[in-house]
Write a protein that holds these residues in place. Structure first.
Motif, PDB file in Angstrom:
ATOM      1  N   ILE A 242       0.867  -1.180   0.000  1.00 16.67           N
ATOM      2  CA  ILE A 242       0.000   0.000   0.000  1.00 16.67           C
ATOM      3  C   ILE A 242       0.896   1.219   0.000  1.00 16.67           C
ATOM      4  O   ILE A 242       1.790   1.342   0.853  1.00 16.67           O
ATOM      5  N   ASP A 243       0.686   2.116  -0.964  1.00 15.98           N
ATOM      6  CA  ASP A 243       1.562   3.286  -1.149  1.00 15.98           C
ATOM      7  C   ASP A 243       3.028   2.859  -1.223  1.00 15.98           C
ATOM      8  O   ASP A 243       3.921   3.530  -0.712  1.00 15.98           O
ATOM      9  N   ASP A 244       3.245   1.678  -1.822  1.00 19.06           N
ATOM     10  CA  ASP A 244       4.573   1.113  -2.045  1.00 19.06           C
ATOM     11  C   ASP A 244       5.307   0.710  -0.760  1.00 19.06           C
ATOM     12  O   ASP A 244       6.521   0.514  -0.771  1.00 19.06           O
ATOM     13  N   TYR A 245       4.567   0.570   0.343  1.00 20.21           N
ATOM     14  CA  TYR A 245       5.184   0.093   1.584  1.00 20.21           C
ATOM     15  C   TYR A 245       5.081  -1.427   1.669  1.00 20.21           C
ATOM     16  O   TYR A 245       4.100  -2.028   1.223  1.00 20.21           O
ATOM     17  N   GLU A 246       6.120  -2.037   2.259  1.00 23.73           N
ATOM     18  CA  GLU A 246       6.098  -3.483   2.493  1.00 23.73           C
ATOM     19  C   GLU A 246       4.903  -3.832   3.372  1.00 23.73           C
ATOM     20  O   GLU A 246       4.614  -3.127   4.352  1.00 23.73           O
ATOM     21  N   PRO A 247       4.170  -4.912   3.069  1.00 18.93           N
ATOM     22  CA  PRO A 247       3.008  -5.286   3.880  1.00 18.93           C
ATOM     23  C   PRO A 247       3.388  -5.542   5.339  1.00 18.93           C
ATOM     24  O   PRO A 247       4.548  -5.789   5.670  1.00 18.93           O
ATOM     25  N   LEU A 248       2.394  -5.499   6.193  1.00 18.92           N
ATOM     26  CA  LEU A 248       2.604  -5.789   7.613  1.00 18.92           C
ATOM     27  C   LEU A 248       3.057  -7.229   7.803  1.00 18.92           C
ATOM     28  O   LEU A 248       2.553  -8.148   7.142  1.00 18.92           O
ATOM     29  N   SER A 249       4.005  -7.428   8.706  1.00 22.67           N
ATOM     30  CA  SER A 249       4.414  -8.780   9.075  1.00 22.67           C
ATOM     31  C   SER A 249       3.379  -9.372  10.026  1.00 22.67           C
ATOM     32  O   SER A 249       2.477  -8.678  10.516  1.00 22.67           O
ATOM     33  N   GLU A 250       3.506 -10.667  10.310  1.00 21.47           N
ATOM     34  CA  GLU A 250       2.575 -11.305  11.248  1.00 21.47           C
ATOM     35  C   GLU A 250       2.618 -10.627  12.612  1.00 21.47           C
ATOM     36  O   GLU A 250       1.583 -10.379  13.233  1.00 21.47           O
ATOM     37  N   GLY A 251       3.826 -10.321  13.079  1.00 21.58           N
ATOM     38  CA  GLY A 251       3.950  -9.660  14.368  1.00 21.58           C
ATOM     39  C   GLY A 251       3.347  -8.270  14.359  1.00 21.58           C
ATOM     40  O   GLY A 251       2.705  -7.843  15.331  1.00 21.58           O
ATOM     41  N   GLU A 252       3.533  -7.543  13.258  1.00 26.08           N
ATOM     42  CA  GLU A 252       2.959  -6.198  13.156  1.00 26.08           C
ATOM     43  C   GLU A 252       1.444  -6.242  13.108  1.00 26.08           C
ATOM     44  O   GLU A 252       0.769  -5.347  13.628  1.00 26.08           O
ATOM     45  N   VAL A 253       0.890  -7.279  12.502  1.00 22.85           N
ATOM     46  CA  VAL A 253      -0.568  -7.449  12.493  1.00 22.85           C
ATOM     47  C   VAL A 253      -1.082  -7.617  13.918  1.00 22.85           C
ATOM     48  O   VAL A 253      -2.008  -6.922  14.357  1.00 22.85           O
ATOM     49  N   VAL A 254      -0.474  -8.540  14.649  1.00 23.55           N
ATOM     50  CA  VAL A 254      -0.938  -8.843  16.002  1.00 23.55           C
ATOM     51  C   VAL A 254      -0.778  -7.640  16.924  1.00 23.55           C
ATOM     52  O   VAL A 254      -1.720  -7.221  17.613  1.00 23.55           O
ATOM     53  N   TRP A 255       0.419  -7.064  16.954  1.00 25.43           N
ATOM     54  CA  TRP A 255       0.664  -5.943  17.861  1.00 25.43           C
ATOM     55  C   TRP A 255      -0.047  -4.686  17.395  1.00 25.43           C
ATOM     56  O   TRP A 255      -0.469  -3.851  18.227  1.00 25.43           O
ATOM     57  N   GLY A 256      -0.240  -4.538  16.083  1.00 26.01           N
ATOM     58  CA  GLY A 256      -1.000  -3.398  15.583  1.00 26.01           C
ATOM     59  C   GLY A 256      -2.450  -3.453  16.018  1.00 26.01           C
ATOM     60  O   GLY A 256      -3.042  -2.440  16.420  1.00 26.01           O
ATOM     61  N   LEU A 257      -3.054  -4.636  15.946  1.00 26.03           N
ATOM     62  CA  LEU A 257      -4.437  -4.794  16.403  1.00 26.03           C
ATOM     63  C   LEU A 257      -4.551  -4.540  17.903  1.00 26.03           C
ATOM     64  O   LEU A 257      -5.506  -3.904  18.364  1.00 26.03           O
ATOM     65  N   ILE A 258      -3.590  -5.041  18.666  1.00 25.82           N
ATOM     66  CA  ILE A 258      -3.618  -4.803  20.109  1.00 25.82           C
ATOM     67  C   ILE A 258      -3.544  -3.306  20.404  1.00 25.82           C
ATOM     68  O   ILE A 258      -4.253  -2.793  21.284  1.00 25.82           O
ATOM     69  N   GLU A 259      -2.706  -2.578  19.646  1.00 24.09           N
ATOM     70  CA  GLU A 259      -2.593  -1.137  19.862  1.00 24.09           C
ATOM     71  C   GLU A 259      -3.887  -0.425  19.483  1.00 24.09           C
ATOM     72  O   GLU A 259      -4.337   0.487  20.187  1.00 24.09           O
ATOM     73  N   VAL A 260      -4.515  -0.819  18.377  1.00 23.28           N
ATOM     74  CA  VAL A 260      -5.775  -0.196  17.970  1.00 23.28           C
ATOM     75  C   VAL A 260      -6.856  -0.437  19.020  1.00 23.28           C
ATOM     76  O   VAL A 260      -7.620   0.471  19.387  1.00 23.28           O
ATOM     77  N   ILE A 261      -6.937  -1.665  19.520  1.00 22.92           N
ATOM     78  CA  ILE A 261      -7.933  -1.978  20.549  1.00 22.92           C
ATOM     79  C   ILE A 261      -7.668  -1.164  21.813  1.00 22.92           C
ATOM     80  O   ILE A 261      -8.594  -0.651  22.453  1.00 22.92           O
TER      81      ILE A 261
END
Length: 427
Positions: A242-261
């Motif tokens: 997205i906007d030429d950025y590398e996709p989220l890694s598995e860890g970034e998905v998990v910790w990103g969701l925790i931060e959003v929550i």
């Protein structure tokens, strides 16, 4: 040389900085301060807007213009400013889960820019009408559960269930799983409160690892069965550039969701504080009953006057002058959003709730600049919708006779009214 005890354990040597006596008054661990910090803020604004705190070993910044200067200034970094590292027992158990990745709160560009772009893409505006419908439905059903009683603690019986369900619906957690998942998240937050025994910490952290796996599995399900929810957005952001950025890694998905929550969870305290301010004045409540177009401004003003977020941390990257004080490179800084919101130089009669205030939206409860709260739109929607439904369903609501509000800190650097005991007339 004297020493100062930290509320979270340990001691530091007291400074001979002349502003330290003022900094000592800024103490979010003091129940008296939490219950009513306004006099302290006024004193700091006038006498020591940038002062040293021995307790936090940081400079405390309270004036609005100084706070706004800091939050998007590259001379102040967020890198690594996510609080004390969890105890060793927690880190050992977390190592068995998903790798602890960079998070929005504690990163600077370019890392922060990439993360924010990808995570923001998972939270499109088109989800908001869907969420509003769900919030209205939930709020109505919650009120149905106690309306006939003629009274309720609106914090415990209304705000908590409405916000918990809204957050989980937004993420995409099925209703049958929501109580357990929200319980896991609150367990995660509790790991940052000092005092737990090592065995208790290990047990709690194992639950957090289970929480991580649940979120990971939820996103994996959404790859093949996308829905109108944030988990589906994270599935896309971890599969596509997205906007030429590398996709989220598995860890970034998990910790990103925790931060959003976690960020969305602060809406619980914001909603409680705003409802307190709306219900404390019969004239204010009646004005909103007569004109719902005032609600957006009322939410902003409530978040300004009773900010649930006291502040956050930064560090100087170079020598800088702030509020007439020279800060050396590497100086830790505590930004006080709540104090900035009550700066009379920016907000006339700053301690008063003004339903018609023209600049209420300048409040900094939700941050500013590059670190502006990523869930701000959602938080505002949740508060406004819950207030709107309450006005519709319980128009005669008011606080019980003799109610004296008290405030508490649900977590460090958060501040919330402790209860909202209300009554109303049944038709």
């Amino acid at each position: 040389m004297t020493t100062t005890d930290h509320p979270w354990g340990g001691t530091t040597e007291a400074s001979d900085d002349p502003t330290a006596p003022f900094g000592a008054k800024y103490n979010p661990f003091d129940p008296g301060f939490i219950n009513d910090p306004r006099n302290v803020y006024q004193e700091l604004h006038s006498d020591a807007p940038v002062c040293w705190s021995d307790v936090f070993q940081s400079y405390v910044v309270t004036r609005y213009d100084d706070v706004v200067n800091i939050v998007d200034n590259p001379k102040f970094t967020s890198e690594g400013k996510d609080g004390p590292e969890p105890p060793a027992e927690v880190m050992e158990e977390l190592a068995k889960g998903f790798q602890l990745e960079h998070m929005l709160y504690s990163t600077d560009p370019p890392v922060h820019t990439r993360l924010r772009t990808l995570i923001q893409s998972a939270m499109p505006a088109r989800l908001l009408p869907v969420l509003e419908t769900k919030i209205r439905e939930k709020a109505g059903s919650v009120i149905d559960s106690f309306a006939a009683d003629g009274k309720a603690d609106l914090y415990r019986e209304y705000v908590n269930p409405v916000t918990d369900t809204a957050i989980m619906d937004y993420i995409g957690v099925p209703r049958e799983d929501q109580a357990e998942v929200m319980g896991w998240h609150k367990t995660w937050e509790s790991l940052f409160i000092p005092g737990a025994e090592p065995d208790e910490l290990r047990h709690s952290t194992r639950n957090v690892v289970g929480y991580q796996h649940y979120l990971h599995d939820l996103v994996e399900k959404r790859r093949n069965d996308p829905q109108d929810d944030v988990a589906s957005g994270f599935a896309r952001a971890s599969s596509e550039r997205i906007d030429d950025y590398e996709p989220l890694s598995e860890g970034e998905v998990v910790w990103g969701l925790i931060e959003v929550i976690g960020a969305a969870g602060n809406t619980t305290y914001g909603m409680a504080n705003v409802l307190f301010r709306l219900l404390e004045s019969q004239d204010r409540w009646n004005a909103l009953l007569a004109d719902r177009s005032l609600l957006d401004g009322a939410v902003e003003e409530g978040l300004r006057v009773e900010s649930p977020v006291l502040g956050c941390a930064r560090e100087t990257t170079t020598e800088v002058e702030l509020g007439g004080v020279k800060l050396p490179a590497g100086a830790p800084v505590l930004i006080s959003f709540a104090a900035a919101n009550l700066d009379k130089q920016t907000f006339a009669d700053a301690g008063e709730f003004d339903l018609g205030r023209k600049n209420a939206a300048r409040q900094v409860t939700l941050g500013r600049g590059g670190h502006y709260c990523i869930g701000a739109r959602v938080g505002r929607l949740m508060i406004r919708t819950a207030a709107d439904v309450l006005l519709d369903r319980l128009p005669s609501a008011r606080f019980v006779e003799g109610y004296v509000p008290e405030f508490y800190a649900p977590f460090p650097f958060l501040r919330c009214v402790a209860s909202l005991p209300a009554r109303w007339d049944n038709a």
